[in-house]
Design a protein around this motif. Sequence first.
Motif, PDB file in Angstrom:
ATOM      1  N   ASP C   7      49.126  46.012  33.714  1.00 43.21           N
ATOM      2  CA  ASP C   7      48.805  46.376  35.088  1.00 43.21           C
ATOM      3  C   ASP C   7      48.380  45.173  35.916  1.00 43.21           C
ATOM      4  O   ASP C   7      48.601  45.152  37.128  1.00 43.21           O
ATOM      5  CB  ASP C   7      47.662  47.403  35.109  1.00 43.21           C
ATOM      6  N   TYR C   8      47.727  44.221  35.288  1.00 44.60           N
ATOM      7  CA  TYR C   8      47.086  43.195  36.104  1.00 44.60           C
ATOM      8  C   TYR C   8      47.649  41.798  35.888  1.00 44.60           C
ATOM      9  O   TYR C   8      47.099  40.824  36.365  1.00 44.60           O
ATOM     10  CB  TYR C   8      45.580  43.168  35.807  1.00 44.60           C
ATOM     11  N   LEU C  13      47.993  35.894  36.732  1.00 47.61           N
ATOM     12  CA  LEU C  13      48.902  34.765  36.702  1.00 47.61           C
ATOM     13  C   LEU C  13      48.877  33.969  38.009  1.00 47.61           C
ATOM     14  O   LEU C  13      48.790  32.748  37.996  1.00 47.61           O
ATOM     15  CB  LEU C  13      50.320  35.265  36.432  1.00 47.61           C
ATOM     16  N   ILE C  14      48.968  34.676  39.137  1.00 49.15           N
ATOM     17  CA  ILE C  14      49.069  33.934  40.390  1.00 49.15           C
ATOM     18  C   ILE C  14      48.073  34.404  41.448  1.00 49.15           C
ATOM     19  O   ILE C  14      48.228  34.120  42.619  1.00 49.15           O
ATOM     20  CB  ILE C  14      50.498  34.010  40.972  1.00 49.15           C
ATOM     21  N   GLY C  15      47.056  35.155  41.024  1.00 51.23           N
ATOM     22  CA  GLY C  15      46.027  35.531  41.980  1.00 51.23           C
ATOM     23  C   GLY C  15      46.529  36.550  42.988  1.00 51.23           C
ATOM     24  O   GLY C  15      47.413  37.361  42.711  1.00 51.23           O
ATOM     25  N   GLN C  16      45.967  36.485  44.183  1.00 47.28           N
ATOM     26  CA  GLN C  16      46.265  37.494  45.192  1.00 47.28           C
ATOM     27  C   GLN C  16      47.547  37.199  45.964  1.00 47.28           C
ATOM     28  O   GLN C  16      47.901  37.910  46.882  1.00 47.28           O
ATOM     29  CB  GLN C  16      45.112  37.545  46.206  1.00 47.28           C
ATOM     30  N   GLY C  23      46.286  31.865  43.126  1.00 42.82           N
ATOM     31  CA  GLY C  23      45.173  31.912  42.191  1.00 42.82           C
ATOM     32  C   GLY C  23      45.633  32.029  40.765  1.00 42.82           C
ATOM     33  O   GLY C  23      46.769  31.661  40.427  1.00 42.82           O
ATOM     34  N   GLY C  24      44.745  32.526  39.913  1.00 39.50           N
ATOM     35  CA  GLY C  24      45.078  32.816  38.525  1.00 39.50           C
ATOM     36  C   GLY C  24      45.430  31.568  37.721  1.00 39.50           C
ATOM     37  O   GLY C  24      44.982  30.457  38.023  1.00 39.50           O
ATOM     38  N   VAL C  25      46.238  31.783  36.708  1.00 41.50           N
ATOM     39  CA  VAL C  25      46.632  30.697  35.805  1.00 41.50           C
ATOM     40  C   VAL C  25      47.292  29.571  36.579  1.00 41.50           C
ATOM     41  O   VAL C  25      47.060  28.384  36.318  1.00 41.50           O
ATOM     42  CB  VAL C  25      47.587  31.227  34.707  1.00 41.50           C
ATOM     43  N   LEU C  26      48.096  29.941  37.552  1.00 43.53           N
ATOM     44  CA  LEU C  26      48.824  28.923  38.313  1.00 43.53           C
ATOM     45  C   LEU C  26      47.859  27.974  39.012  1.00 43.53           C
ATOM     46  O   LEU C  26      48.012  26.752  38.968  1.00 43.53           O
ATOM     47  CB  LEU C  26      49.735  29.616  39.337  1.00 43.53           C
ATOM     48  N   VAL C 175      36.367  30.200  43.843  1.00 44.93           N
ATOM     49  CA  VAL C 175      37.746  29.708  43.813  1.00 44.93           C
ATOM     50  C   VAL C 175      38.548  30.674  42.954  1.00 44.93           C
ATOM     51  O   VAL C 175      38.131  31.053  41.876  1.00 44.93           O
ATOM     52  CB  VAL C 175      37.791  28.280  43.223  1.00 44.93           C
ATOM     53  N   GLN C 176      39.746  31.053  43.413  1.00 41.30           N
ATOM     54  CA  GLN C 176      40.438  32.179  42.793  1.00 41.30           C
ATOM     55  C   GLN C 176      41.157  31.853  41.502  1.00 41.30           C
ATOM     56  O   GLN C 176      42.187  32.443  41.206  1.00 41.30           O
ATOM     57  CB  GLN C 176      41.481  32.719  43.793  1.00 41.30           C
ATOM     58  N   GLU C 177      40.612  30.891  40.725  1.00 42.76           N
ATOM     59  CA  GLU C 177      41.339  30.545  39.507  1.00 42.76           C
ATOM     60  C   GLU C 177      41.208  31.658  38.469  1.00 42.76           C
ATOM     61  O   GLU C 177      40.702  32.736  38.766  1.00 42.76           O
ATOM     62  CB  GLU C 177      40.898  29.172  38.976  1.00 42.76           C
TER      63      GLU C 177
END
Lengths: 242, 234, 244
Positions: C7-8, C13-16, C23-26, C175-177
Motif C-alpha cells: 500500500d505504501y 520510495l519517492i515521498g509525496q 522524498g523517501g528512498v530517492l 526533511v521528507q527522506e
Amino acid sequence: MIRFSKVNKWYGDYHALIDINAQVAKGEVLVICGPSGSGKSTLIRTINRLEDIQGGSIILGEQDIHAPTLDLNQFRSRVGFVFQQFNLFPHLSVIENICLAPTTVAKKSKIEARSKAMSLLERVGMVHKANAFPQQLSGGQQQRVAIARALAMDPPVMLFDEPTSSLDPEMVGEVLAVMKSLARDGMTMICVTHEMSFAREVADRIWFMDAGAIVEASTPGIFFTAPQQPRAKRFVSDLRAH
Amino acid sequence: MSDHLQFSAIFAAPFGEQLWAGLQVTLWITCASWLLAMSVGTFLAIMRMSGSGACGKVVTAYVAYHQNVPMLVHILLWYFGIASLLPTGIQAWANEHHGEQIFAVMAIGLYMAAYFSEDIRSGLRSIPSGQYEASRSLGLGYLKSMRYVILPQTFRIAMPPFINHTVLLFKNTSLAMAIGVAELTYTVREIENQTYRTFEAFFIATMFYVLVCLVLMVVGAITAHMTRIPTTSK
Amino acid sequence: MIEIIRDYWQVLLIGQYPQGPLGGVLLTLILAIAGLVLSFPISVVLAILRISPFAVLRIPATVVVYTVRSVPLIMLVFWTYFLVPLLVGKSVSGVTTLLCTLVVYQAAYLSEVIRAGIQALPDGQMEGARALGLSYVQTVRKVLLPQAIYNMVPSIISQFVSTIKDTSLGYVISVQELTFAANHVNSQLLTKPFEVFMILALTYFAICFCLTELAHSFEKRVAKKRLGTQPTLSGTTNDTILES
C-alpha cells in the motif's frame, strides 16, 4: 619412558606420520633430524597433544596420553615444551611468565613460585632480567627464559621444537649451552634441531626422519660416520658439505 | 538577531536547573548504554570464538543488522515498534517511569555492542596462535588461557578503537531527543525556544560535548599508555 | 507487513511526489550522493592541510577536524539551521540545511580517510617523485592522490554508507527522506508501528548491506592489485577513523 606404537597421522589426504614405532628411555637425550616436511615437528607435537593422531597410541610413563579419563591440562603441565618462536607472553614480565603456570595450574603460592623462578633464571643465566619484558630481550635471552618457563613445572620430560632456528647465529650458543647443561643433569629430552654439534656432543640417540617415517635410528657416533640408509647418507653428506 | 550575547539568561532559573538535569540525563544514558554495550559485545565476541558455526552466523547477522541500520532508526524501532509489542501492563509502567530513556539505552547499547564485539574480534585475530599454544602447553586450560594470556593482550590492542567507539556512543545519546528523552540537546532546544537565545544555548551544549569528547580521548590515551605492553628498548 | 509495503511503497520510495516534494528512498540517496560529491573536494583540501609541513596550515585544519568530530551530528544540524539563514539572508529549506550539515560533517571524516590513505603510501613514492624534479604540489596531485584514492575506495564506500545512515536525521527537521516518510506512514496506520519501523530498518539494511559488501569485494581487488605489500588501509581506518 615414551613409547610410540603404530602412530599414524593424516592431514586430510596427506599422510604426515607413517607407522611410527619407537621408544625413548628415561634420561635419554634424543635428537630428531631430517629435511623439512619430514614430520619431525609434527611428531614432537603429538607428545603433548598439540597435534592429535588418527592411529596407534603414545604412552608416557604408564599413561596412555589419549585416554578419555586423562586431565589434559594436568598432563600438559608435566611435559615441558619449548617453541621455535619462543612464544613468551608479551604483557607479562619475565618472572611473571615463569610463575604463571605454577600459580594457576599447580596452585603453588606466589612466594614459592617466585623463589623457584629466580633459581631457574639463575640456572639459565637471566636473573638480571627478571623484571624485564620479553620485547626488551634479545632472541637468545627470550629462548632461555622460555626454557626456564617450561622447567618451572618440574616436568619429567622436555621437548624442544627447533629451539635455535629463529635465532641469529651468535645467540645459538647460549641457548645450546643451557640445553647441554640440562642434558648433563639427566633430563629426558627430545630435540628437533638442525644443530648437529649439539647432536654430536650430547645426544644419546638420533632419529632421522624423512617423508613421515623414521628412516634411521642410531647413535651419533654411527650416524655421522656411517649412515645406513641412502636418504640418511645424502643428508649427512650435505651436512659435511657445509 | 540578538544584540549582545546573554549567557546569564541561559543559566538563570529555571533554565539553569533544566540544563543541569539535561546534562545528568545525557551522562546516565551514556554510562548505562556503555555498560550494556560492553557486556553484550564481550558476550558476542566469546560466542563467535566458541568455534560453533551456528554461533558465528548469529553474531555475524547481529553485527551486520546493527551496523547497516541508522542509530536513529534503531531508537525509533525500539520506542515505537518494540514498545507496542510489550504487554500493556509493562507499557503503562514504562510510561510512568521514563520509558523513553530505557528504550534509548537499549537501542544505543545494543547498537554499540556490535562495534565493541568487532573491536574485540579484530584484537583477538591479531594475537599470534603461538601464544595460545604456549599457554596450553604449560597446562592452562581454555578459560585460564583466555583470562591470563589472550584477553589481557586483546584489550590492550583493542583500546584505540574502543575509545573511538566510546566517543561515538556518547555522541549518539543526542539522538534520544527524537523520542523525547530530556537529555542535553533536547533541553537546549527547549531553552532556546523559550529564551530565543539560540547562539548561547547551542554554544553551551556544543562546548559540553566537545569537552567530554576531548576528556574521553585524553583519558583513553593515558589508559592506553599506562597499560601498554612495553616495546623494545634497544 | 507485505500489505504495508504494497500500500505504501510509493511514499517510502519517492515521498509525496508529485503531490509534494521529492522524498523517501530517492531523496535519501540524492542527499547522500550530493553530500559525498560536494564534501569530497573539501575533504581533499583538509587532508592536504593536515599533512602540511607548515604549522600555520596544519593546526587550524586539525582543530576544525577534531571539533567537527566531537560534536553530535544532530547538534550540527541545529547549528546549520540557525547559522545559514543568518549568512545567506533568507530562510532555507530543511533539505538545504541537512545537505550543508552533511557536507561539513562528512568532509571532516572523509579528510581523515584520505589523510590515512596518503600517509599509508610508502615514503619512497614521495622521494621518487621529488628526485625526478616534481614539486611538492605536483607530487601530491599526480603521484600520491591518485594512488591514495584508489586504495581508499573501500573506505570511501563505507563513508558513503555512513552518509546514507546520517540522512535519517532529516526526520528531526521534517526533511521528507525515508525515515520521515516511514513515520508519516505510521501516523496514518497507527495500528502497526512495529511492522512499519521494521520495514524501515530492513530497507536501510538492504541498501547499506549491499554497499558494504561492494566495499569488501573492492577491498580484495585493491589488496590483490597492490600485491598485499601495503597495509590493509580499510581495515585499520574503518576501526579508528570512520564512525557509524
